[in-house]
Scaffold this motif. Structure first.
Motif, PDB file in Angstrom:
ATOM      1  N   GLN A 165      -2.793  -2.340  -8.574  1.00  0.00           N
ATOM      2  CA  GLN A 165      -1.611  -1.971  -9.357  1.00  0.00           C
ATOM      3  C   GLN A 165      -0.828  -0.877  -8.627  1.00  0.00           C
ATOM      4  O   GLN A 165      -0.923   0.313  -8.956  1.00  0.00           O
ATOM      5  CB  GLN A 165      -1.997  -1.487 -10.767  1.00  0.00           C
ATOM      6  N   LEU A 166      -0.054  -1.284  -7.636  1.00  0.00           N
ATOM      7  CA  LEU A 166       0.709  -0.347  -6.815  1.00  0.00           C
ATOM      8  C   LEU A 166       2.207  -0.447  -7.115  1.00  0.00           C
ATOM      9  O   LEU A 166       2.697  -1.502  -7.526  1.00  0.00           O
ATOM     10  CB  LEU A 166       0.485  -0.642  -5.331  1.00  0.00           C
ATOM     11  N   THR A 167       2.915   0.653  -6.886  1.00  0.00           N
ATOM     12  CA  THR A 167       4.369   0.612  -7.022  1.00  0.00           C
ATOM     13  C   THR A 167       4.963  -0.259  -5.917  1.00  0.00           C
ATOM     14  O   THR A 167       4.307  -0.574  -4.920  1.00  0.00           O
ATOM     15  CB  THR A 167       4.974   2.022  -6.929  1.00  0.00           C
ATOM     16  N   GLN A 168       6.216  -0.619  -6.102  1.00  0.00           N
ATOM     17  CA  GLN A 168       6.896  -1.493  -5.147  1.00  0.00           C
ATOM     18  C   GLN A 168       6.870  -0.913  -3.729  1.00  0.00           C
ATOM     19  O   GLN A 168       6.519  -1.592  -2.768  1.00  0.00           O
ATOM     20  CB  GLN A 168       8.342  -1.709  -5.605  1.00  0.00           C
ATOM     21  N   VAL A 169       7.243   0.358  -3.612  1.00  0.00           N
ATOM     22  CA  VAL A 169       7.296   0.988  -2.294  1.00  0.00           C
ATOM     23  C   VAL A 169       5.897   1.131  -1.698  1.00  0.00           C
ATOM     24  O   VAL A 169       5.697   0.897  -0.500  1.00  0.00           O
ATOM     25  CB  VAL A 169       7.992   2.362  -2.377  1.00  0.00           C
ATOM     26  N   THR A 170       4.921   1.504  -2.516  1.00  0.00           N
ATOM     27  CA  THR A 170       3.561   1.724  -2.015  1.00  0.00           C
ATOM     28  C   THR A 170       2.944   0.436  -1.484  1.00  0.00           C
ATOM     29  O   THR A 170       2.207   0.457  -0.489  1.00  0.00           O
ATOM     30  CB  THR A 170       2.681   2.351  -3.110  1.00  0.00           C
ATOM     31  N   ARG A 171       3.228  -0.700  -2.121  1.00  0.00           N
ATOM     32  CA  ARG A 171       2.731  -1.981  -1.603  1.00  0.00           C
ATOM     33  C   ARG A 171       3.241  -2.219  -0.188  1.00  0.00           C
ATOM     34  O   ARG A 171       2.487  -2.620   0.706  1.00  0.00           O
ATOM     35  CB  ARG A 171       3.177  -3.139  -2.519  1.00  0.00           C
ATOM     36  N   ILE A 172       4.523  -1.951   0.019  1.00  0.00           N
ATOM     37  CA  ILE A 172       5.114  -2.146   1.347  1.00  0.00           C
ATOM     38  C   ILE A 172       4.557  -1.122   2.331  1.00  0.00           C
ATOM     39  O   ILE A 172       4.212  -1.450   3.473  1.00  0.00           O
ATOM     40  CB  ILE A 172       6.642  -2.058   1.260  1.00  0.00           C
ATOM     41  N   ASN A 173       4.460   0.150   1.892  1.00  0.00           N
ATOM     42  CA  ASN A 173       3.894   1.197   2.744  1.00  0.00           C
ATOM     43  C   ASN A 173       2.491   0.838   3.207  1.00  0.00           C
ATOM     44  O   ASN A 173       2.151   0.999   4.394  1.00  0.00           O
ATOM     45  CB  ASN A 173       3.815   2.524   1.982  1.00  0.00           C
ATOM     46  N   PHE A 174       1.666   0.370   2.276  1.00  0.00           N
ATOM     47  CA  PHE A 174       0.270   0.066   2.589  1.00  0.00           C
ATOM     48  C   PHE A 174       0.172  -1.062   3.606  1.00  0.00           C
ATOM     49  O   PHE A 174      -0.645  -1.020   4.542  1.00  0.00           O
ATOM     50  CB  PHE A 174      -0.496  -0.287   1.325  1.00  0.00           C
ATOM     51  N   GLU A 175       1.012  -2.069   3.459  1.00  0.00           N
ATOM     52  CA  GLU A 175       1.030  -3.178   4.413  1.00  0.00           C
ATOM     53  C   GLU A 175       1.429  -2.681   5.798  1.00  0.00           C
ATOM     54  O   GLU A 175       0.819  -3.042   6.810  1.00  0.00           O
ATOM     55  CB  GLU A 175       1.982  -4.269   3.931  1.00  0.00           C
ATOM     56  N   HIS A 176       2.441  -1.840   5.851  1.00  0.00           N
ATOM     57  CA  HIS A 176       2.882  -1.300   7.139  1.00  0.00           C
ATOM     58  C   HIS A 176       1.820  -0.376   7.750  1.00  0.00           C
ATOM     59  O   HIS A 176       1.648  -0.352   8.973  1.00  0.00           O
ATOM     60  CB  HIS A 176       4.198  -0.532   6.963  1.00  0.00           C
ATOM     61  N   TYR A 177       1.110   0.360   6.909  1.00  0.00           N
ATOM     62  CA  TYR A 177       0.070   1.248   7.421  1.00  0.00           C
ATOM     63  C   TYR A 177      -1.078   0.443   8.030  1.00  0.00           C
ATOM     64  O   TYR A 177      -1.599   0.787   9.093  1.00  0.00           O
ATOM     65  CB  TYR A 177      -0.449   2.146   6.299  1.00  0.00           C
ATOM     66  N   ARG A 178      -1.460  -0.652   7.374  1.00  0.00           N
ATOM     67  CA  ARG A 178      -2.519  -1.503   7.921  1.00  0.00           C
ATOM     68  C   ARG A 178      -2.071  -2.138   9.233  1.00  0.00           C
ATOM     69  O   ARG A 178      -2.866  -2.259  10.175  1.00  0.00           O
ATOM     70  CB  ARG A 178      -2.901  -2.583   6.899  1.00  0.00           C
ATOM     71  N   GLN A 179      -0.822  -2.549   9.298  1.00  0.00           N
ATOM     72  CA  GLN A 179      -0.299  -3.104  10.552  1.00  0.00           C
ATOM     73  C   GLN A 179      -0.345  -2.052  11.661  1.00  0.00           C
ATOM     74  O   GLN A 179      -0.666  -2.374  12.814  1.00  0.00           O
ATOM     75  CB  GLN A 179       1.126  -3.598  10.354  1.00  0.00           C
ATOM     76  N   ARG A 180      -0.065  -0.821  11.306  1.00  0.00           N
ATOM     77  CA  ARG A 180      -0.118   0.263  12.281  1.00  0.00           C
ATOM     78  C   ARG A 180      -1.540   0.458  12.793  1.00  0.00           C
ATOM     79  O   ARG A 180      -1.767   0.627  13.995  1.00  0.00           O
ATOM     80  CB  ARG A 180       0.407   1.551  11.635  1.00  0.00           C
ATOM     81  N   LEU A 181      -2.525   0.431  11.891  1.00  0.00           N
ATOM     82  CA  LEU A 181      -3.927   0.570  12.287  1.00  0.00           C
ATOM     83  C   LEU A 181      -4.365  -0.594  13.165  1.00  0.00           C
ATOM     84  O   LEU A 181      -5.062  -0.403  14.169  1.00  0.00           O
ATOM     85  CB  LEU A 181      -4.819   0.665  11.049  1.00  0.00           C
ATOM     86  N   ASP A 182      -3.979  -1.814  12.789  1.00  0.00           N
ATOM     87  CA  ASP A 182      -4.345  -2.992  13.579  1.00  0.00           C
ATOM     88  C   ASP A 182      -3.736  -2.910  14.975  1.00  0.00           C
ATOM     89  O   ASP A 182      -4.392  -3.255  15.972  1.00  0.00           O
ATOM     90  CB  ASP A 182      -3.873  -4.268  12.880  1.00  0.00           C
ATOM     91  N   SER A 183      -2.481  -2.451  15.044  1.00  0.00           N
ATOM     92  CA  SER A 183      -1.810  -2.331  16.332  1.00  0.00           C
ATOM     93  C   SER A 183      -2.503  -1.282  17.201  1.00  0.00           C
ATOM     94  O   SER A 183      -2.684  -1.488  18.414  1.00  0.00           O
ATOM     95  CB  SER A 183      -0.348  -1.961  16.122  1.00  0.00           C
ATOM     96  N   ALA A 184      -2.909  -0.174  16.581  1.00  0.00           N
ATOM     97  CA  ALA A 184      -3.603   0.879  17.330  1.00  0.00           C
ATOM     98  C   ALA A 184      -4.952   0.386  17.838  1.00  0.00           C
ATOM     99  O   ALA A 184      -5.357   0.680  18.973  1.00  0.00           O
ATOM    100  CB  ALA A 184      -3.781   2.111  16.452  1.00  0.00           C
ATOM    101  N   ALA A 185      -5.671  -0.378  16.989  1.00  0.00           N
ATOM    102  CA  ALA A 185      -6.979  -0.909  17.393  1.00  0.00           C
ATOM    103  C   ALA A 185      -6.823  -1.888  18.554  1.00  0.00           C
ATOM    104  O   ALA A 185      -7.622  -1.888  19.505  1.00  0.00           O
ATOM    105  CB  ALA A 185      -7.653  -1.586  16.205  1.00  0.00           C
TER     106      ALA A 185
END
Length: 235
Positions: free
Chosen positions: A199-219
């Protein structure tokens, strides 16, 4: 019989020129007022010095009810009467957990949902300074503001709100988070990536997806660097 003095042509020309200049000035003033109303700062009352009824200006310029509200001296609401800016923080601890807050009963919107915390940017305030102020006021912590993660269009038609939301990756430098404004925040917590609530806010859902992409890119980048420095030797 006395002579009838004819009007001086030069006087007539000056009077006509004056009326023309006055009309031109009125047009310029009207254009400036309309442009100023496009994105007024909070509490800015452009028409406080005019004596004419606000309805006269609305009829002549065809302005919206929001602009009419400004003329009547009502305080404008950011995110409702004009586009607001709300800055957010992805707080990461030493274990890689993320800090989330659940929006309280008197939050501006999306009540009851979890979010990466943040708040509104005041007029004349820098984004990082606004974020640090909000964290201090709402959770009693000091933070360092790191990289910009993303900027999200936060448009909520059902609530009649429109925000632009930049989000930064941050860390706590001092203090332990606690709820200082319970009307705005109902609950807080630290979550591993696999524990993030649905149950995330609209912006937080997008933020979380981008943060995971950032972690995957770093890995992936680390793996590539490792493979280059330790090439496989085939026999």
């Amino acid at each position: 019989m006395g002579r009838v003095r004819r009007p001086d042509a030069r006087i007539q020309t000056r009077e006509a020129g004056g009326r023309t200049q006055e009309a031109r000035n009125k047009k310029i003033l009207l254009v400036c007022m309309v442009l100023a109303l496009r994105s007024p700062p909070p509490g800015f009352h452009l028409f406080s010095g005019f004596r004419r009824p606000a309805s006269d200006f609305v009829i002549q310029t065809g302005l919206s009810s929001t602009e009419s509200k400004l003329r009547k001296g009502s305080r404008m609401k950011r995110g409702v009467d004009y586009i607001g800016v709300g800055v957010g923080a992805i707080l990461v601890d030493g274990d890689g957990r993320l800090f989330l807050a659940r929006r309280g009963p008197r939050a501006k919107n999306e009540r009851g949902l979890w979010e990466f915390p943040g708040g509104s940017v005041e007029f004349g305030e820098q984004l990082a300074a606004a974020l640090q102020r909000e964290m201090r006021e709402e959770y009693g912590i000091e933070i360092s503001v790191g990289d910009l993660l993303d900027v999200v269009d936060h448009i909520l038609p059902e609530e009649g709100q429109h925000w632009v939301s930049p989000t930064y990756i941050c860390r706590i430098t001092s203090g332990t988070p606690e709820i200082l404004e319970p009307d705005k925040c109902a609950e807080i917590g630290w979550f591993h990536l696999h524990e993030i609530p649905a149950q995330l806010t609209q912006v937080t859902r997008i933020n979380f997806e981008h943060y995971r992409q950032r972690l995957d890119s770093a890995a992936l980048s680390r793996k590539t660097d490792h493979d280059r420095s330790h090439p496989t030797v085939r026999s």
